[in-house]
Design a protein around this motif. Sequence first.
Motif, PDB file in Angstrom:
ATOM      1  N   UNK A   9      -6.350  21.145  37.586  1.00  0.00           N
ATOM      2  CA  UNK A   9      -7.282  20.272  37.975  1.00  0.00           C
ATOM      3  C   UNK A   9      -8.712  20.610  37.686  1.00  0.00           C
ATOM      4  N   UNK A  10      -9.520  19.801  37.054  1.00  0.00           N
ATOM      5  CA  UNK A  10     -10.911  20.528  36.791  1.00  0.00           C
ATOM      6  C   UNK A  10     -11.923  19.636  37.650  1.00  0.00           C
ATOM      7  N   UNK A  11     -11.764  18.457  37.848  1.00  0.00           N
ATOM      8  CA  UNK A  11     -12.439  17.500  38.627  1.00  0.00           C
ATOM      9  C   UNK A  11     -11.935  16.194  38.898  1.00  0.00           C
ATOM     10  N   UNK A  12     -12.529  15.145  39.602  1.00  0.00           N
ATOM     11  CA  UNK A  12     -12.110  13.927  39.922  1.00  0.00           C
ATOM     12  C   UNK A  12     -12.983  12.921  38.954  1.00  0.00           C
ATOM     13  N   UNK A  13     -12.219  11.994  38.588  1.00  0.00           N
ATOM     14  CA  UNK A  13     -13.055  11.085  37.560  1.00  0.00           C
ATOM     15  C   UNK A  13     -14.427  10.711  38.074  1.00  0.00           C
ATOM     16  N   UNK A  14     -14.601  10.558  39.445  1.00  0.00           N
ATOM     17  CA  UNK A  14     -15.928   9.875  39.668  1.00  0.00           C
ATOM     18  C   UNK A  14     -17.301  11.153  39.588  1.00  0.00           C
ATOM     19  N   UNK A  15     -16.656  12.315  39.292  1.00  0.00           N
ATOM     20  CA  UNK A  15     -17.697  13.482  39.352  1.00  0.00           C
ATOM     21  C   UNK A  15     -18.312  13.246  37.946  1.00  0.00           C
ATOM     22  N   UNK A  16     -17.631  12.589  36.951  1.00  0.00           N
ATOM     23  CA  UNK A  16     -18.325  12.911  35.461  1.00  0.00           C
ATOM     24  C   UNK A  16     -18.669  11.085  35.117  1.00  0.00           C
ATOM     25  N   UNK A  17     -18.656  10.137  36.304  1.00  0.00           N
ATOM     26  CA  UNK A  17     -18.934   8.827  35.859  1.00  0.00           C
ATOM     27  C   UNK A  17     -20.505   8.747  35.416  1.00  0.00           C
ATOM     28  N   UNK A  18     -21.344   9.400  36.148  1.00  0.00           N
ATOM     29  CA  UNK A  18     -22.910   9.245  35.899  1.00  0.00           C
ATOM     30  C   UNK A  18     -23.272  10.437  35.046  1.00  0.00           C
ATOM     31  N   UNK A  19     -22.970  11.333  34.912  1.00  0.00           N
ATOM     32  CA  UNK A  19     -23.597  12.462  34.105  1.00  0.00           C
ATOM     33  C   UNK A  19     -22.510  13.631  33.817  1.00  0.00           C
ATOM     34  N   UNK A  20     -23.062  14.649  32.954  1.00  0.00           N
ATOM     35  CA  UNK A  20     -22.113  15.673  32.790  1.00  0.00           C
ATOM     36  C   UNK A  20     -21.988  16.578  33.964  1.00  0.00           C
ATOM     37  N   UNK A  21     -20.857  17.349  34.196  1.00  0.00           N
ATOM     38  CA  UNK A  21     -20.452  18.297  35.025  1.00  0.00           C
ATOM     39  C   UNK A  21     -20.150  19.448  34.614  1.00  0.00           C
ATOM     40  N   UNK A  22     -20.815  20.478  34.844  1.00  0.00           N
ATOM     41  CA  UNK A  22     -20.735  21.674  34.537  1.00  0.00           C
ATOM     42  C   UNK A  22     -19.707  22.450  35.685  1.00  0.00           C
ATOM     43  N   UNK A  23     -18.580  23.173  35.213  1.00  0.00           N
ATOM     44  CA  UNK A  23     -17.863  23.753  36.299  1.00  0.00           C
ATOM     45  C   UNK A  23     -17.078  24.920  35.437  1.00  0.00           C
ATOM     46  N   UNK A  24     -17.022  26.136  36.137  1.00  0.00           N
ATOM     47  CA  UNK A  24     -16.108  27.119  35.780  1.00  0.00           C
ATOM     48  C   UNK A  24     -14.728  27.005  36.040  1.00  0.00           C
ATOM     49  N   UNK A  25     -13.941  27.485  34.932  1.00  0.00           N
ATOM     50  CA  UNK A  25     -12.542  27.259  35.308  1.00  0.00           C
ATOM     51  C   UNK A  25     -11.817  28.420  34.707  1.00  0.00           C
ATOM     52  N   UNK A  26     -10.916  29.244  35.668  1.00  0.00           N
ATOM     53  CA  UNK A  26     -10.611  30.305  35.163  1.00  0.00           C
ATOM     54  C   UNK A  26     -11.446  31.322  34.236  1.00  0.00           C
ATOM     55  N   UNK A  27     -12.661  31.249  34.768  1.00  0.00           N
ATOM     56  CA  UNK A  27     -13.751  32.245  34.156  1.00  0.00           C
ATOM     57  C   UNK A  27     -14.416  31.533  32.951  1.00  0.00           C
ATOM     58  N   UNK A  28     -14.106  30.398  32.634  1.00  0.00           N
ATOM     59  CA  UNK A  28     -14.474  29.753  31.484  1.00  0.00           C
ATOM     60  C   UNK A  28     -15.287  28.641  31.940  1.00  0.00           C
ATOM     61  N   UNK A  29     -16.793  28.837  31.441  1.00  0.00           N
ATOM     62  CA  UNK A  29     -17.772  27.819  31.577  1.00  0.00           C
ATOM     63  C   UNK A  29     -17.703  26.720  30.768  1.00  0.00           C
ATOM     64  N   UNK A  30     -17.283  25.526  31.558  1.00  0.00           N
ATOM     65  CA  UNK A  30     -16.960  24.142  30.761  1.00  0.00           C
ATOM     66  C   UNK A  30     -17.877  22.995  31.190  1.00  0.00           C
ATOM     67  N   UNK A  31     -18.238  22.101  30.293  1.00  0.00           N
ATOM     68  CA  UNK A  31     -18.753  20.851  30.616  1.00  0.00           C
ATOM     69  C   UNK A  31     -17.796  19.793  30.326  1.00  0.00           C
TER      70      UNK A  31
END
Length: 350
Positions: A9-31
């Motif tokens: 699980x990376x995020x919930x859908x509402x977290x990306x409804x308005x703008x991009x979300x940057x989140x590091x997952x397993x050491x990987x920086x992902x938007x």
Amino acid sequence: MFPKNAWYVACTPDEIDDKPLGRRICGEPIVFYRGEAGRVAAVEDWCPHRGAPLSLGRVVEGRLVCGYHGLEMGCDGKTVAMPGQRVRGFPPVRSYPVVERHGFVWVWPGDAELADPAGIHQPFWADNPAWAYGGGLYHIRCDYRLMIDNLMDLTHETYVHSTSIGQKEIDETPCNTRSEGDTVITSRFMNGIIPPPFWQAALRANGLPDDQPVDRWQICRFTPPSHVMIEVGVALAGKGGYDAPAEFKASSIVVDYITPESETSIWYFWGMARNFRPDDAELTATIREGQGRIFAEDLEMLERQQANLLQWPERGLLKLNIDAGGVQARRVIDRHIAAERAGSPATALA
């Protein structure tokens, strides 16, 4: 150490409804963002122009626009355009398999060729109108395996959660641990006890008396890479316990999706699914608030535990019979990490 060939699980859908979300997952920086037609997309959080985080940009007509110089990125990680510049030859950034399903956005940080959406964890309560779900997200500075240990051994409830779900009978009742393939299950059944405050409130919410003895159960199920689902509940004593008819009990599923951010930090997606009064939004909010307070009590303990482990890395940890669930879960994780590193074809996890 964490498996990368797995759905997290990376995020919930509402977290990306308005703008991009940057989140590091397993050491990987992902938007993460919504691309064309609102479909979720995930690419490396790196602009090939000057290395700026793409998550600081915005989405325009399905394209991710860098907030530094306006470079436009496609969902496949390829550069599309940039004001006044020719950028078609820019090297692409990495894109990640990503799926929106069951109220979450799932990402595969490993080998994209192994990513099969059919392997995404299927919670039986999701998308079922007979069930209601409410939850939240905590960022916790601890190894993800410490959280798994915590959830697979609920003995700590007596001490960490003494004013909500803890009670002495948890200590006094043996816990059974078993494995079914990669699934590790711990269970505890307590009969003829007085319900603690949280379950008294749940009984009242289900139209049941809260001052009578109950039979209580806790059944924790770990599945790799890091999911823990916990069946919990109480039934009026003598009515069948776990198998009691719905009119005599209050029960639910504690949902724990644990996503490693780094070796010593996690994104913890917590929640509770219930199959009584599913249309009562106020009850969902009340349960969510109470559960949030309970999990917040775990947060400090886990972060301080992690700090101690980093301070004294040479010290070993004792393993007692109550630790069996966490120990077996770690063995499953270690087995998959070893297979992944060895290049075994059977390394894809649900």
